[in-house]
Design an enzyme around this catalytic site. Structure first.
Site, PDB file in Angstrom:
ATOM      1  N   HIS A   1      69.754 -21.354  59.431  1.00  0.00           N
ATOM      2  CA  HIS A   1      70.381 -20.036  59.332  1.00  0.00           C
ATOM      3  C   HIS A   1      69.444 -19.036  58.653  1.00  0.00           C
ATOM      4  O   HIS A   1      69.210 -17.935  59.153  1.00  0.00           O
ATOM      5  CB  HIS A   1      71.701 -20.192  58.551  1.00  0.00           C
TER       6      HIS A   1
ATOM      7  N   CYS B   1      66.762 -17.775  75.199  1.00  0.00           N
ATOM      8  CA  CYS B   1      67.071 -16.873  74.076  1.00  0.00           C
ATOM      9  C   CYS B   1      67.053 -17.601  72.738  1.00  0.00           C
ATOM     10  O   CYS B   1      67.424 -17.027  71.721  1.00  0.00           O
ATOM     11  CB  CYS B   1      68.390 -16.169  74.292  1.00  0.00           C
TER      12      CYS B   1
ATOM     13  N   ASN C   1      67.694 -23.452  70.694  1.00  0.00           N
ATOM     14  CA  ASN C   1      67.920 -23.971  69.329  1.00  0.00           C
ATOM     15  C   ASN C   1      68.940 -25.106  69.395  1.00  0.00           C
ATOM     16  O   ASN C   1      68.684 -26.227  68.943  1.00  0.00           O
ATOM     17  CB  ASN C   1      68.467 -22.889  68.397  1.00  0.00           C
TER      18      ASN C   1
HETATM   19  C1  PEP Z   1      70.492 -21.209  70.562  1.00  0.00           C
HETATM   20  O1  PEP Z   1      71.225 -22.145  70.268  1.00  0.00           O
HETATM   21  O2  PEP Z   1      69.347 -21.338  71.017  1.00  0.00           O
HETATM   22  C2  PEP Z   1      70.969 -19.834  70.373  1.00  0.00           C
HETATM   23  C3  PEP Z   1      70.253 -18.814  70.782  1.00  0.00           C
HETATM   24  O3  PEP Z   1      72.138 -19.667  69.697  1.00  0.00           O
HETATM   25  P1  PEP Z   1      72.264 -19.762  68.101  1.00  0.00           P
HETATM   26  O4  PEP Z   1      70.915 -19.817  67.537  1.00  0.00           O
HETATM   27  O5  PEP Z   1      73.038 -18.572  67.678  1.00  0.00           O
HETATM   28  O6  PEP Z   1      73.045 -21.032  67.938  1.00  0.00           O
END
Ligand code: PEP
Ligand code: MG
Length: 859
Positions: A433, A806, A743
């Site tokens: 985070h 993303c 991610n």
């Molecule tokens: C991801 O999981 O790659 C993503 C972009 O969402 P978050 O980082 O908000 O979980």
């Protein structure tokens, strides 16, 4: 004054075995003889007066290190009658280093006596002393203190005593020992580790160049003698500026050692200059600099020696440069027509842009490292330590710079993070985070600093060695290297100047994969806009709920006892969400904006400490116990695999309906050019998409009727679970686009918590279990295969499907290469990484199209 070197014109005897005379046509290759040898050949080709030089290739030097022999008498003979010679390292890249050069080989008692006569005893002593000292230290490995500042006779005696043999007098034997020592030094463990740390491959070779010495120490009556270095741009700014020093009666790089007697190069009020004292030499150096710039197509630092009035060019290396100077130099070379624009783009390493986007620790500054963590968001910041989000906010109200230090951050900390100048966490990895938010905000961040211990109660931080820092003490974070430094350290300001813009404009003209930004709030979106993102690829709506008034409404919604109560709280959230979206649409205009529906588990919105619970109980008019019970009931064993993402949207549909209404109403208000993109997180089954889509369609229909505006929206699905990638054909059927959330996809593919991986990641990388942290550099083998499968199956089910990444990997140059090769349409990354991604994408396109055939010079 600028006489061509005789190698260019004179016919020589055959080369001695194992050595190649550097002539304009000799077969000298950077990958075989090293960059210095190749560069010397280039200087010779320009007709510059380079003293005769022989190059020993990597294989020969390797052989010498293993105890092989070479005919050094033949080498000496090839460099003229009775020459003094120097030996310099020539590694593949200048940055890889090499053993120090050794000068004046060939000096012995007889030569000393002859030179004393010809040049005077001072000059002869200086030449001999220098050689004895380097030979003793670098070849015979004796203590340098034994020789410092002593007369020649004593130095020779000291050598004989310590080395248990007289100082060698035979030039061929001296050269033989020097070559072997330099070859062995390259093979030593320290040298190997050092060069590997600078990016050299394990088997990097060393070449050596043996050059006839031009003495630089001469008889003053015979004209000017001395040595110096000169460059024509500033290493710091890249702007034209003559920099360097010249020292009379000196050799090598002595002029650069702070020395009261050195001359400035250009006229200078502080003292005499070469320009005034030897204008012809100065002019010739100018011509040399221009020749290097236009013909070697690079800004070079030139090392020169003047002997009895004649200028000789010993060497030239690429001017060392800051990232900012690198940009300006590349742009100036292209603007002047020296290199094509595409080559200027290629000359800037994408990651180097991070250095100009953020404040940096001044490389000249003295620093005191307290501890080391994982570099999670680049840049540097100094501030007082605070341990809570509230303290960070209070400090920011007083306009005080603070570093927020937390065991790890949670959504509760977001406001404090906004107020801080830097973030330090004890736990977490590069996609924790803290890391993700800090990158989005462009704040320096160090995570996973397991060497530190935080005592939240005592408000102290203990660093290795036991030193305890209290709240209010000052530290400096280096988010580019993960260092935590004591006190205030001088920082360099970011430099987003016209050269930065020009390179990125040239990059945009050439790249063929889109670059969008992940931006959650209007202020993030403004940054993305400033960095010319083509759109917003991910707006994480949960981040909009963390200001005080919104958080209360959100908490009321979570605590609602029935559908009416929930609807009432959502009613409060609707206008604030709509206002945020309206502002974002207005900033981005016709550029696409992808808004992701709520993703995190609800408990992330709830207070974690007693005070927070008491406040909540008061605001909801509930007993504390009821609040605690409800919080307990929301607790999950594995929240990241629990009730989050689309699961929330299906279990509590009103949340997504409210968000959809806010998005659509904002789009209608923004005008006809805006087509919102709505994205569903954490999907793993087709039916999830079907259900959410039908509800979104219904909301869209209602808003159309209510507003009288006939708008459209595009539906996207996030591929974040392995199942979504495997079933992308059916999942993609209803979607306009699939966006791979790498991610979560990495987390789920490895079964590796992105918030906890920091604890052991460095050990894993050190032990070679993982080549890199997979949250930072896309695991192209495993996660990458899921991306390829997802892309291919998705397009099989829906040929017009748009594909993007993303996750944090979207800003990583290697991951962009992977996405481009797999046919993705765009990547989306933190706003501050947008310039890096634009440049990296351009590199890929330029290389592939082979628009430029000339590689940058090796050194
Ligand atoms: C991801 O999981 O790659 C993503 C972009 O969402 P978050 O980082 O908000 O979980
Ligand atoms: Mg995710």
């Amino acid at each position: 004054m600028l006489r061509p070197n005789r190698s260019a014109a004179v016919q020589h005897d055959p080369d001695p075995d194992g050595a190649t005379r550097i002539t304009p046509t000799a077969n000298i290759r950077a990958d075989r003889h090293g960059g210095r040898a190749k560069c010397l050949q280039r200087l010779i080709r320009l007709g510059l007066p380079v003293p005769d030089t022989l190059a020993l290739d990597f294989a020969t030097v390797f052989d010498l290190a293993q105890g092989g022999r070479i005919d050094t008498q033949a080498i000496i003979d090839a460099l003229g009658p009775d020459p003094l010679v120097s030996v310099r390292p020539s590694s593949g890249m200048t940055d890889w280093g090499g053993p120090p050069s050794i000068l004046n080989i060939g000096m012995n008692d007889a030569r000393h006596a002859a030179l004393s006569h010809a040049l005077g005893p001072d000059a002869a002593d200086a030449l001999y002393a220098r050689f004895i000292q380097s030979f003793a230290v670098q070849v015979s490995r004796l203590n340098p203190d034994l020789f410092d500042g002593r007369p020649i006779a004593e130095m020779r005696d000291a050598y004989a005593t310590e080395a248990e043999e007289p100082f060698p007098q035979d030039p061929a034997a001296q050269l033989c020992a020097v070559l072997a020592a330099m070859a062995r030094a390259w093979d030593g463990t320290t040298a190997r580790l050092l060069r590997q740390a600078r990016g050299a491959p394990a088997d990097a070779g060393l070449g050596l160049v043996v050059q006839r010495m031009v003495l630089g120490v001469g008889n003053p009556a015979s004209g000017e003698s001395g040595s110096g270095v000169i460059q024509f741009v500033s290493s710091e700014t890249g702007l034209p500026q003559i920099t360097g020093r010249y020292l009379r009666q000196s050799q090598g790089r002595e002029a650069l050692v702070p020395n009261a007697g050195a001359l400035y190069l250009t006229r200078d009020a502080r003292g005499p200059s070469l320009e005034e004292q030897a204008p012809a030499i100065f002019d010739s150096l100018h011509v040399t600099g221009q020749l290097c710039r236009t013909r070697l197509r690079e800004e070079m630092q030139v090392e020169f020696t003047v002997h009895h009035g004649d200028l000789h060019i010993l060497d030239a290396v690429r001017v060392k440069r800051s990232a900012r100077a690198g940009l300006r130099i590349a742009v100036a070379l292209a603007t002047d027509g020296v290199i094509p624009e595409s080559e200027a783009v290629l000359r800037i390493a994408p990651r180097a842009l991070l250095d100009v986007l953020h404040r940096q620790i001044d490389p000249e500054a003295a620093t005191d490292r307290l501890a080391q963590g994982i570099a999670a968001s680049p840049g540097a910041a100094t501030g007082r330590i605070v341990f809570t989000s509230a303290a960070a906010q209070a400090a920011s109200a007083r306009e005080e710079a603070v570093i927020l230090v937390r065991p790890e951050t949670t959504p509760d900390d977001v406001l404090g993070m906004h107020s801080a100048s830097g973030i330090l966490t004890e736990r977490g990895g590069v996609s924790s985070h803290a890391a993700v938010i800090a990158r989005g905000l462009g704040l320096p961040c160090v995570v996973g600093a397991s060497e530190i211990t935080i005592d939240a109660r005592a408000r102290t931080l203990t660093v290795p060695g036991g030193r305890v820092l209290a709240e209010g003490e000052t530290i400096t974070l280096d988010g580019s290297t993960g260092r935590i430094l004591d006190g205030t350290v001088p920082l360099l300001e970011p430099a987003l100047d016209d050269a930065f813009q020009t390179i990125l404009n040239w990059a945009d003209e050439r790249r063929d994969i889109g670059v969008r930004a992940n931006a959650d709030t209007p202020s993030d979106v403004r940054i993305a806009e400033r960095f010319q993102a083509e759109g917003i690829g991910l707006c994480r709506t949960e981040h909009m709920f963390f200001d005080d008034t919104r958080l209360t409404a959100m908490r009321e919604m979570i605590f609602a006892r029935n559908a009416e109560d929930r609807a009432a709280s959502l009613e409060q959230l609707l206008p604030v969400q709509r206002a945020d979206f309206a502002e974002i649409f207005q900033i981005m205009g016709a550029r696409p904006v992808t808004i992701r529906l709520l993703d995190p588990p609800l408990h992330e919105f709830l207070p974690t400490d007693r005070k927070g619970m008491l406040d909540l109980a008061a605001s909801l008019d509930l007993p504390l116990e009821a609040v605690q019970r409800r919080i307990d009931s929301l607790r999950e064993f594995n929240p990241m695999l629990g009730m989050r993402g689309v699961r929330l949207g299906i279990a509590i549909p009103e949340i997504y309906e409210m968000q959809a209404r806010a998005i659509f109403e904002a789009a209608c208000a923004a005008g006809p050019g805006v087509t919102p993109e709505v994205m569903i997180p954490l999907v793993s089954a087709r039916r999830e998409v079907e259900l959410v889509k039908s509800r979104l369609d219904a909301v869209a229909a209602t808003v159309r009727v209510e507003t009288g505006v006939d708008f459209n929206y595009r539906l996207g699905v996030m591929v974040e679970t392995p199942r979504a990638a495997l079933r992308a054909d059916e999942i993609g059927e209803y979607a306009t686009f699939l966006s791979f959330g790498t991610n979560d996809l990495t987390q789920m593919t490895y079964g590796l918590s992105r918030d906890d991986a920091g604890r052991f990641m460095s050990a894993y990388v050190r032990e070679g279990v993982f080549a890199d942290d997979p949250f930072l550099v896309l695991d192209t083998d495993g996660v990458g295969e899921l991306l390829t499968i997802g892309a291919e199956r998705g397009r099989r089910g829906n040929p017009t499907l748009i594909l993007s990444i993303c996750g944090e990997h979207g800003g990583d140059p290697d991951s962009i290469a992977f996405a481009r090769a797999a046919g993705f349409d765009y990547v989306s990354c933190s706003p501050f990484r947008v310039p890096v991604a634009r440049l990296a994408a351009a590199h890929l396109a330029i290389r592939e199209r082979g628009r430029t055939t000339t590689a940058p010079p090796e050194r």
